[in-house]
Write a protein that holds these residues in place. Structure first.
Motif, short mmCIF file in Angstrom:
data_model
loop_
_atom_site.label_atom_id
_atom_site.label_comp_id
_atom_site.label_asym_id
_atom_site.label_seq_id
_atom_site.Cartn_x
_atom_site.Cartn_y
_atom_site.Cartn_z
N GLN A 154 0.68 -1.34 -0.09
CA GLN A 154 0.03 -0.08 -0.12
C GLN A 154 0.89 1.27 0.15
OE1 GLN A 154 -1.52 -1.14 3.92
NE2 GLN A 154 -1.25 1.22 4.50
N GLY A 155 2.17 1.06 0.38
CA GLY A 155 2.90 2.23 0.64
C GLY A 155 2.59 3.41 1.51
N GLN A 156 2.75 4.58 1.55
CA GLN A 156 2.52 5.40 2.46
C GLN A 156 1.20 6.20 2.22
OE1 GLN A 156 5.89 8.37 2.99
NE2 GLN A 156 7.16 6.48 2.85
N CYS A 157 0.36 5.36 2.04
CA CYS A 157 -1.14 5.85 1.76
C CYS A 157 -1.89 4.86 2.63
CB CYS A 157 -1.55 5.40 0.37
SG CYS A 157 -3.29 5.39 -0.12
N GLY A 158 -2.74 5.54 3.60
CA GLY A 158 -3.74 4.66 4.65
C GLY A 158 -4.90 3.97 3.80
N SER A 159 -4.41 2.98 2.91
CA SER A 159 -5.71 2.27 2.19
C SER A 159 -5.84 1.01 2.54
CB SER A 159 -5.30 2.48 0.70
OG SER A 159 -3.85 2.19 0.54
N CYS A 160 -5.34 0.36 3.51
CA CYS A 160 -5.23 -0.68 4.07
C CYS A 160 -6.81 -1.33 3.66
CB CYS A 160 -4.88 -1.03 5.43
SG CYS A 160 -5.85 -0.29 6.68
N TRP A 161 -7.74 -0.54 4.09
CA TRP A 161 -9.11 -1.17 4.01
C TRP A 161 -9.27 -1.58 2.43
CZ3 TRP A 161 -11.75 1.41 0.34
CH2 TRP A 161 -11.45 2.84 -0.03
N ALA A 162 -8.67 -0.93 1.53
CA ALA A 162 -8.89 -1.40 0.08
C ALA A 162 -8.31 -2.58 -0.24
CB ALA A 162 -8.49 -0.32 -0.86
N PHE A 163 -6.99 -2.94 0.24
CA PHE A 163 -6.32 -4.15 0.13
C PHE A 163 -6.94 -5.22 0.68
CE2 PHE A 163 -3.33 -0.87 -1.31
CZ PHE A 163 -2.53 -1.61 -2.20
N SER A 164 -7.42 -4.92 2.00
CA SER A 164 -8.22 -5.82 2.53
C SER A 164 -9.48 -6.58 1.86
CB SER A 164 -8.70 -5.57 4.07
OG SER A 164 -9.58 -6.34 4.59
N THR A 165 -10.33 -5.67 1.31
CA THR A 165 -11.57 -5.81 0.48
C THR A 165 -11.01 -6.53 -0.80
OG1 THR A 165 -12.42 -3.62 1.37
CG2 THR A 165 -13.58 -4.55 -0.57
N VAL A 166 -10.12 -6.20 -1.25
CA VAL A 166 -9.84 -6.73 -2.69
C VAL A 166 -9.43 -8.21 -2.47
CG1 VAL A 166 -7.98 -6.78 -4.56
CG2 VAL A 166 -9.22 -4.71 -3.93
N ALA A 167 -8.42 -8.26 -1.47
CA ALA A 167 -7.94 -9.87 -1.39
C ALA A 167 -9.21 -10.53 -0.97
CB ALA A 167 -7.05 -9.77 -0.22
N ASN A 195 -15.95 6.01 1.89
CA ASN A 195 -14.51 5.69 2.41
C ASN A 195 -13.64 7.03 2.21
OD1 ASN A 195 -14.65 3.13 3.62
ND2 ASN A 195 -15.08 2.41 1.69
N ASN A 196 -12.38 7.05 2.88
CA ASN A 196 -11.87 8.50 2.89
C ASN A 196 -10.31 8.04 2.08
OD1 ASN A 196 -13.76 10.07 4.21
ND2 ASN A 196 -13.18 8.57 6.07
N GLY A 197 -10.27 7.29 0.80
CA GLY A 197 -9.25 7.16 0.35
C GLY A 197 -8.05 6.84 1.26
N CYS A 198 -6.69 7.57 0.84
CA CYS A 198 -5.82 7.36 1.72
C CYS A 198 -5.75 7.70 3.15
CB CYS A 198 -4.36 8.12 0.97
SG CYS A 198 -3.86 7.31 -0.43
N ASN A 199 -6.89 8.27 3.54
CA ASN A 199 -7.16 8.62 4.97
C ASN A 199 -7.93 7.84 5.41
OD1 ASN A 199 -5.56 11.14 4.91
ND2 ASN A 199 -7.35 12.03 3.72
N GLY A 200 -8.21 6.33 5.11
CA GLY A 200 -8.75 5.44 5.93
C GLY A 200 -10.08 4.92 5.10
N GLY A 201 -10.65 3.78 5.52
CA GLY A 201 -12.05 3.43 5.30
C GLY A 201 -12.27 2.14 6.04
N LEU A 202 -13.75 1.50 5.37
CA LEU A 202 -13.89 0.26 6.10
C LEU A 202 -14.25 -0.60 4.87
CD1 LEU A 202 -16.48 1.78 9.07
CD2 LEU A 202 -14.14 0.54 9.14
#
Length: 353
Positions: A154-167, A195-202
């Protein structure tokens, strides 16, 4: 003859020293990334830092910044060594995050919106399709079944929620269709407006977005930028992967999580703000953490090793972190919320045949 005896003695002495060093640490130098002497010799510390910089392609804008990063590096090395000497079931090592303070690391790599779990919105009310599942396999690894794509970063972007979803979506899509397609996290970052992009999400909000649209593009058609971009949802003539909805796993129920996980990869949330998480390198993680959820990941299996039960978790911090991008988190902890709150907010996508 005397020379041969002297050489043999020297060889044995080296072996003894190696055994002494190894007994003090849970793994060898290649795993941990440092040796005992690196903590006591300034010259060796500098050499280690330079070697680490070269390995990870690091450079700094000024000598002052490099010296500051060396101080952070030394402090992190001391923490890593102290943790490893506790003889726990996991170990830490020098990874690409070793020049970052823990506060810097948390600010850049954690990105789950902190909300109360009851505020999650389920697309199917209280339905949990695996409630009556029985005779679960003793172990499950969706990587071995071809339902997990490569480890992403994900790099320096708070997008972990997107990677979790996609997996999780990649997993159910492969299970239903037989096709493993790497999907686009960037589309969720750009287009999932709840959701809030690189600033977080669910993850639930991201599942809802995919189910309510025509689907999600492949990663190669909508590549990751490591920043927020303009939504390009309507790319013409490109294949989309769809889901029919999603369901929530009953909260604080490890039994329910395993029932779901026996059938498909599952999106989960954990508290990853503990300092040991930053440098986790291997083993079954049972370190200090609470259940204030701040990071989205994907559970892709479960198993046991040497009497320890664990859940296999796919992270999004690149393949150099942890066990090639994965962490094994202890289960059967006796706490309803599970290790680092992993049982609190699990969900999975559904897909019609």
């Amino acid at each position: 003859m005397a020379t041969s005896i002297a050489n043999l003695a020297l060889f044995l002495l080296c072996i003894v020293n190696l055994i002494m060093i190894s007994s003090a640490l849970p793994a060898d130098f290649s795993i941990l990334g440092y040796a005992e002497e690196d903590l006591t010799s300034p010259d060796r510390l500098i050499d280690l830092f330079e070697l680490w910089m070269s390995k990870h392609g690091k450079s700094y804008s000024s000598l002052e910044e490099k010296l500051r990063r060396l101080e952070v590096f030394e402090d992190n090395l001391k923490h890593i060594d102290e943790a490893n000497r506790k003889q726990t079931s996991y170990w830490l090592g020098l990874n690409e995050f070793a020049d970052m303070s823990h506060d810097e690391f948390k600010a850049r790599y954690l990105g789950l919106d902190r909300i109360d779990v009851p505020r999650r919105r389920s697309s199917a009310g209280s339905i949990f399709r695996y409630v009556n599942a029985g005779d679960l396999p003793k172990s499950m690894d969706w990587r071995k079944k071809g339902a997990v794509t490569h480890v992403k970063d994900q790099g320096q972007c708070g997008s972990c929620w997107a990677f979790s979803t996609v997996a999780a979506v990649e997993g159910i899509n492969q299970i239903v269709t037989g096709n493993l397609t790497s999907l686009s996290e960037q589309e969720l970052i750009d287009c999932s407006s709840e959701n809030n992009g690189c600033n977080g999400g669910l993850m639930d909000y991201a599942f809802s977005y995919i189910a309510s649209t025509k689907g999600l593009h492949a990663e190669e058609d909508y590549p990751y930028l490591m920043e927020e971009g303009t939504c390009e949802q309507k790319k013409a003539d490109l294949e989309l992967v769809t889901i029919s909805g999603y369901e929530d796993v009953p909260e604080n129920s490890e039994e329910s999580l395993l029932k779901a996980l026996a059938h498909q990869p599952v999106s989960v949330a954990i508290e990853a703000s503990g300092r040991d998480f930053q440098f986790y390198s291997g083993g079954v993680y049972d370190g200090h953490c609470g259940s204030e959820l701040d990071h989205g990941v994907a559970a892709v299996g479960y198993g046991s090793s040497k009497g320890q039960d664990y859940i296999i978790v796919k992270n999004s911090w690149g393949s150099r972190w942890g066990e090639r991008g994965y962490i094994r988190m202890k289960r059967n902890t006796g706490r309803p919320q599970g290790m680092c709150g992993i049982n609190r907010m699990a969900s999975y996508p559904t897909k019609d045949q």
